[in-house]
Design a protein around this motif. Structure first.
Motif, PDB file in Angstrom:
ATOM      1  N   ARG A   1      34.277  15.827 -66.810  1.00  0.00           N
ATOM      2  CA  ARG A   1      33.437  16.317 -67.705  1.00  0.00           C
ATOM      3  C   ARG A   1      32.886  17.681 -67.552  1.00  0.00           C
ATOM      4  N   ASN A   2      32.228  18.522 -68.638  1.00  0.00           N
ATOM      5  CA  ASN A   2      32.081  19.350 -69.156  1.00  0.00           C
ATOM      6  C   ASN A   2      31.676  20.665 -68.116  1.00  0.00           C
ATOM      7  N   PHE A   3      32.476  21.830 -68.117  1.00  0.00           N
ATOM      8  CA  PHE A   3      31.815  22.725 -66.532  1.00  0.00           C
ATOM      9  C   PHE A   3      32.233  23.790 -67.282  1.00  0.00           C
ATOM     10  N   GLU A   4      31.496  23.686 -68.521  1.00  0.00           N
ATOM     11  CA  GLU A   4      31.579  25.501 -69.045  1.00  0.00           C
ATOM     12  C   GLU A   4      30.858  26.476 -69.043  1.00  0.00           C
ATOM     13  N   THR A   5      29.385  26.112 -68.345  1.00  0.00           N
ATOM     14  CA  THR A   5      28.439  27.068 -67.498  1.00  0.00           C
ATOM     15  C   THR A   5      29.438  27.993 -66.820  1.00  0.00           C
ATOM     16  N   ILE A   6      29.761  27.184 -65.680  1.00  0.00           N
ATOM     17  CA  ILE A   6      30.674  27.801 -64.354  1.00  0.00           C
ATOM     18  C   ILE A   6      31.674  28.117 -64.553  1.00  0.00           C
ATOM     19  N   ASN A   7      32.354  28.204 -65.470  1.00  0.00           N
ATOM     20  CA  ASN A   7      33.767  29.172 -66.534  1.00  0.00           C
ATOM     21  C   ASN A   7      33.109  29.974 -66.846  1.00  0.00           C
ATOM     22  N   ALA A   8      32.085  29.725 -67.683  1.00  0.00           N
ATOM     23  CA  ALA A   8      31.338  31.533 -68.182  1.00  0.00           C
ATOM     24  C   ALA A   8      31.051  31.818 -68.014  1.00  0.00           C
ATOM     25  N   TYR A   9      30.349  31.818 -66.840  1.00  0.00           N
ATOM     26  CA  TYR A   9      29.714  32.580 -65.095  1.00  0.00           C
ATOM     27  C   TYR A   9      30.825  33.078 -64.342  1.00  0.00           C
ATOM     28  N   CYS A  10      31.955  32.388 -64.252  1.00  0.00           N
ATOM     29  CA  CYS A  10      33.481  32.881 -63.318  1.00  0.00           C
ATOM     30  C   CYS A  10      33.952  34.262 -64.163  1.00  0.00           C
ATOM     31  N   GLU A  11      33.793  33.859 -65.341  1.00  0.00           N
ATOM     32  CA  GLU A  11      34.641  34.556 -66.349  1.00  0.00           C
ATOM     33  C   GLU A  11      34.644  36.505 -66.470  1.00  0.00           C
ATOM     34  N   ASP A  12      32.316  36.219 -66.830  1.00  0.00           N
ATOM     35  CA  ASP A  12      31.442  36.744 -66.822  1.00  0.00           C
ATOM     36  C   ASP A  12      31.998  38.154 -65.529  1.00  0.00           C
ATOM     37  N   HIS A  13      32.192  37.349 -65.054  1.00  0.00           N
ATOM     38  CA  HIS A  13      31.942  38.015 -62.871  1.00  0.00           C
ATOM     39  C   HIS A  13      33.478  38.302 -62.460  1.00  0.00           C
ATOM     40  N   HIS A  14      34.395  38.128 -63.228  1.00  0.00           N
ATOM     41  CA  HIS A  14      35.860  38.496 -62.396  1.00  0.00           C
ATOM     42  C   HIS A  14      35.602  37.694 -61.586  1.00  0.00           C
ATOM     43  N   ILE A  15      35.822  36.447 -61.643  1.00  0.00           N
ATOM     44  CA  ILE A  15      35.618  35.219 -59.837  1.00  0.00           C
ATOM     45  C   ILE A  15      36.823  34.352 -60.419  1.00  0.00           C
ATOM     46  N   PRO A  16      37.734  34.334 -59.485  1.00  0.00           N
ATOM     47  CA  PRO A  16      38.441  33.227 -60.037  1.00  0.00           C
ATOM     48  C   PRO A  16      38.368  31.495 -60.221  1.00  0.00           C
ATOM     49  N   CYS A  17      38.644  31.409 -61.216  1.00  0.00           N
ATOM     50  CA  CYS A  17      38.275  29.725 -60.942  1.00  0.00           C
ATOM     51  C   CYS A  17      39.616  28.847 -61.371  1.00  0.00           C
ATOM     52  N   HIS A  18      39.486  27.770 -60.120  1.00  0.00           N
ATOM     53  CA  HIS A  18      40.392  27.201 -60.409  1.00  0.00           C
ATOM     54  C   HIS A  18      39.862  25.859 -61.103  1.00  0.00           C
ATOM     55  N   VAL A  19      40.933  24.958 -61.877  1.00  0.00           N
ATOM     56  CA  VAL A  19      39.827  23.068 -61.863  1.00  0.00           C
ATOM     57  C   VAL A  19      41.613  22.788 -61.760  1.00  0.00           C
ATOM     58  N   ILE A  20      40.908  21.514 -61.449  1.00  0.00           N
ATOM     59  CA  ILE A  20      41.431  20.482 -60.921  1.00  0.00           C
ATOM     60  C   ILE A  20      41.474  19.053 -60.683  1.00  0.00           C
ATOM     61  N   GLY A  21      42.402  18.014 -60.630  1.00  0.00           N
ATOM     62  CA  GLY A  21      41.741  16.583 -60.683  1.00  0.00           C
ATOM     63  C   GLY A  21      41.318  16.406 -62.568  1.00  0.00           C
ATOM     64  N   ASP A  22      40.313  15.603 -62.463  1.00  0.00           N
ATOM     65  CA  ASP A  22      39.810  14.610 -63.226  1.00  0.00           C
ATOM     66  C   ASP A  22      39.029  15.577 -64.207  1.00  0.00           C
ATOM     67  N   ALA A  23      38.511  16.637 -63.467  1.00  0.00           N
ATOM     68  CA  ALA A  23      38.112  17.922 -64.323  1.00  0.00           C
ATOM     69  C   ALA A  23      38.899  18.997 -65.554  1.00  0.00           C
ATOM     70  N   LEU A  24      40.544  18.952 -64.532  1.00  0.00           N
ATOM     71  CA  LEU A  24      41.274  18.780 -65.533  1.00  0.00           C
ATOM     72  C   LEU A  24      41.766  18.188 -66.472  1.00  0.00           C
ATOM     73  N   ARG A  25      41.313  17.041 -66.429  1.00  0.00           N
ATOM     74  CA  ARG A  25      42.244  15.814 -67.147  1.00  0.00           C
ATOM     75  C   ARG A  25      42.581  14.424 -65.838  1.00  0.00           C
ATOM     76  N   ALA A  26      41.869  13.292 -67.299  1.00  0.00           N
ATOM     77  CA  ALA A  26      41.530  12.225 -66.019  1.00  0.00           C
ATOM     78  C   ALA A  26      42.725  12.132 -65.933  1.00  0.00           C
ATOM     79  N   ARG A  27      42.976  11.308 -64.450  1.00  0.00           N
ATOM     80  CA  ARG A  27      44.678  10.772 -64.296  1.00  0.00           C
ATOM     81  C   ARG A  27      44.137   9.879 -62.384  1.00  0.00           C
TER      82      ARG A  27
END
Length: 645
Positions: free
Chosen positions: A603-629
């Motif tokens: 699923r798309n999580f670009e909004t979350i990623n962009a917010y974290c990048e803009d505010h220098h917040i560590p963002c960890h992507v796990i599970g199917d959000a990273l790659r469906a397995r």
């Protein structure tokens, strides 16, 4: 509920066990290549002893030097005693009792081509001109003597009891079964002769252990899928002979690795819980011997009922203690709702054992399995607020680990319930336990005091409100669309919506995709649809299933009458049919509904990623959000991330 029988002591000869729970011999790939006990194996065993288990058995331990495969334990030489002594000392220090399973592997030893295969009768090797010969009598005499010598070493190493493995297609079982044993000498023919080698082994063991030490024997209740194999009546008669030779306890298992019956050895979720208990009960009644029930016993109430009803004297609880090493302690304390439930997915235990890519077994529900020392949770010195985007099985795992470590997780789930696709998977036939486990994990999260916000997709405004220190993205994956002409026609739906009950389909149904989900949809629709056809691009279906689940799913699918097309591709969907290309031929198959089950995309999580990048917040992507397995990967990643934040 008090489990008074399950947690009552039992005395066998001179051994007293504090409860009726046994951790069985399960392959781990944790022994060293040269067959020694490792610290990893000690940590694994002691975690279950500390968790309250009454008796821990080692995994299979080779007694005969010429037939001792690498990466399995051995007791065929005095050099193995010190390592085994470290293991028994650790189990005793943890409050448990230690048993060793003495083993001669037969055809299973073929995993190490340097080792001798000891079988009763010649077996041709498929695809070659080679035939594995039946064992010479001199070899059998040496092997029986080796069982006695192994037993003597086991006493020196501090084991409290011994189990003789006489099941699962290994050498002793192969001699006992008329399917495998076609000898005409004194070791073949009638039951007494077929039992001769086993009795010699038992007598050798008994001669080399103290009178007060009990002897267990693992047996198959009967042969499955082997025409003319052992009947339960023959097994009962043999058990009487074994009793006279010195066996005290019968560990009643089932299965063999020469047929589809291997599914009974590590039974997947497709098999009913307690499927072998009635066999154990009958054998107990007709032999008068102490008996252990085995086979998908994974809940305290289930185990209590078996024992209280007099169907067995003890129970094997194996994979449930892999999923939660504190199973016994939690059950005895009445905290059953806190047990992390085994769902018999087989992804980490059996699939992990046979996979060349996995160094040792693991568990979907417990990524710390085999890493007990490394993964011991440490409290954080810097508590953080962590937003977990997604309340599926991976997000819930991350939240629980974070909470245990002293962080402040907040779970935000876009849907109305927790559990995600793991709960959805539980809508498929025979997988109700997955849904129950997913919902239970959600309840555990809430009871732990973790803040949960349902109906809350993580947006920039949500993050602005919560001001997290770190974010974990566990938003999962959505079904992929089939991009062919007609892919959006009204008769087209997807597997997730069918399993969730959002889409009703009937009549003639074509399922595009023959992986796990597609096949489960086919089973789910059995009885609802008049005709089911599965279309798969690859050369066979079920390629993403583990071996044992594949056996069960395919057996049920074949029984349902579903038609399966392989090497076939959907090229177009029309209002009343599907156009299929197969081996250069085009054909149109009429249908009323089309279910797309070709996989999932993150699923798309670009909004979350962009917010974290803009505010220098560590963002960890796990599970199917990273790659469906597989769920196994998702939970492992959740654990790893939450452990180090």
């Amino acid at each position: 509920m008090a489990f008074t029988t399950l947690f009552s002591p039992i005395r066998i000869r001179g051994l007293e066990l504090k409860n009726r729970v046994i951790l069985p011999a399960m392959g781990t790939k944790m022994p060293s290549e040269d067959r020694y006990v490792t610290q990893q194996l000690i940590d694994y065993q002691t975690a279950r002893a500390e968790g309250g288990c009454g008796l821990n058995f080692t995994e299979v331990c080779s007694v005969y030097g010429p037939a001792s495969p690498k990466n399995f334990l051995a007791i065929s030489d005095d050099k193995y005693i010190p390592g085994l002594k470290r293991l028994t000392d650790a189990i005793h220090e943890a409050g448990g009792k230690a048993g060793i399973q003495l083993w001669l592997g037969g055809l299973a030893v073929a995993s190490d081509p340097e080792q001798m295969i000891i079988i009763p009768s010649p077996v041709p090797v498929q695809g070659t001109e080679h035939t594995i010969p039946g064992a010479e009598i001199s070899t059998l005499k040496e092997a029986a003597k080796a069982f006695g010598e192994g037993a003597k070493r086991a006493v020196e190493a501090g084991f409290d009891t011994i189990e003789f493995h006489a099941g699962h297609n290994y050498t002793p079982h192969s001699f006992l079964s008329p399917f495998f044993n076609r000898r005409t000498d004194e070791y073949g023919g009638d039951l007494k002769n077929r039992a001769r080698f086993l009795i010699e082994c038992i007598e050798a063991i008994r001669r080399n252990i103290p009178d007060e030490m009990p002897l267990f024997m693992r047996i198959d209740a009967h042969d499955d899928y082997l025409e003319g194999g052992l009947t339960i009546e023959e097994v009962i008669e043999f058990c009487g002979m074994a009793k006279d030779a010195g066996v005290d306890v019968l560990d009643v298992s089932r299965g063999n690795f020469s047929s589809a019956a291997i599914k009974y050895e590590v039974p997947p979720i497709d098999l009913p819980r307690g499927f072998n208990v009635d066999n154990a009960s009958r054998i107990r009644k007709e032999t008068g011997m102490l008996t252990v029930a085995v086979g998908r016993i994974n809940a305290p109430a289930q185990a209590e009922e078996i024992l209280a009803d007099g169907k067995a004297d003890m129970v094997v609880i194996g994979r449930a203690q892999l999923a939660d090493p504190e199973f016994c302690n939690k059950a005895q304390a009445g905290q059953t709702e806190d047990i992390v439930q085994c769902v018999a997915c087989n992804q980490g235990c059996y699939d992990g054992f046979v996979s060349s890519e996995m160094p040792f077994i693991t568990c979907l529900r417990n990524p710390a399995l085999g890493r007990e020392a490394k993964y011991r949770l440490s409290a954080t010195d810097h508590p953080k607020k962590v937003v977990v985007a997604g309340g599926g099985i991976a997000g819930l795992e991350a939240a629980m680990i974070l909470k245990h470590r002293g962080h402040h997780p907040i779970v935000c789930e876009a849907g109305a319930t927790l559990g995600g696709q793991f709960a959805l998977a539980g809508e498929a036939p025979r997988k109700e336990e997955m849904k129950e486990a997913a919902l239970s994990r959600g309840e555990q999260v809430v009871r732990a005091g973790i803040e949960v916000r349902l109906g809350t997709p993580v947006t920039a405004s949500v993050l602005e409100e919560l001001q997290p220190d770190e974010v974990i993205v566990a938003v999962g994956a959505a079904p992929m669309e089939l991009k062919v002409p007609g892919g959006h026609l009204p008769l087209v739906t997807n597997s997730h919506d069918v399993l969730a009950g959002k889409s009703e389909v009937s009549g003639k149904v074509i399922i595009i995709g023959g992986g796990l989900v597609g096949l489960e949809v086919a089973e789910y629709l059995h009885g609802k649809a008049s005709e089911i056809t599965v279309v798969e691009m690859l050369d066979r279906v079920a390629k993403d299933l583990g071996d044992l689940r594949s056996i069960c799913v395919m057996e049920n699918l074949n029984a349902s009458g579903a038609q399966i097309l392989t090497d076939a591709k959907c090229v177009e969907i029309k209002e009343h049919g599907v156009v299929i290309e197969s081996k250069g031929q085009i054909a149109e198959y009429p249908c009323d509904s089309v279910v797309v089950a070709i996989g999932a995309r993150s699923r798309n999580f670009e909004t979350i990623n962009a917010y974290c990048e803009d505010h220098h917040i560590p963002c960890h992507v796990i599970g199917d959000a990273l790659r469906a397995r597989r769920a196994l990967n998702a939970v492992a990643e959740a654990h790893e991330v939450a452990r180090v934040i």
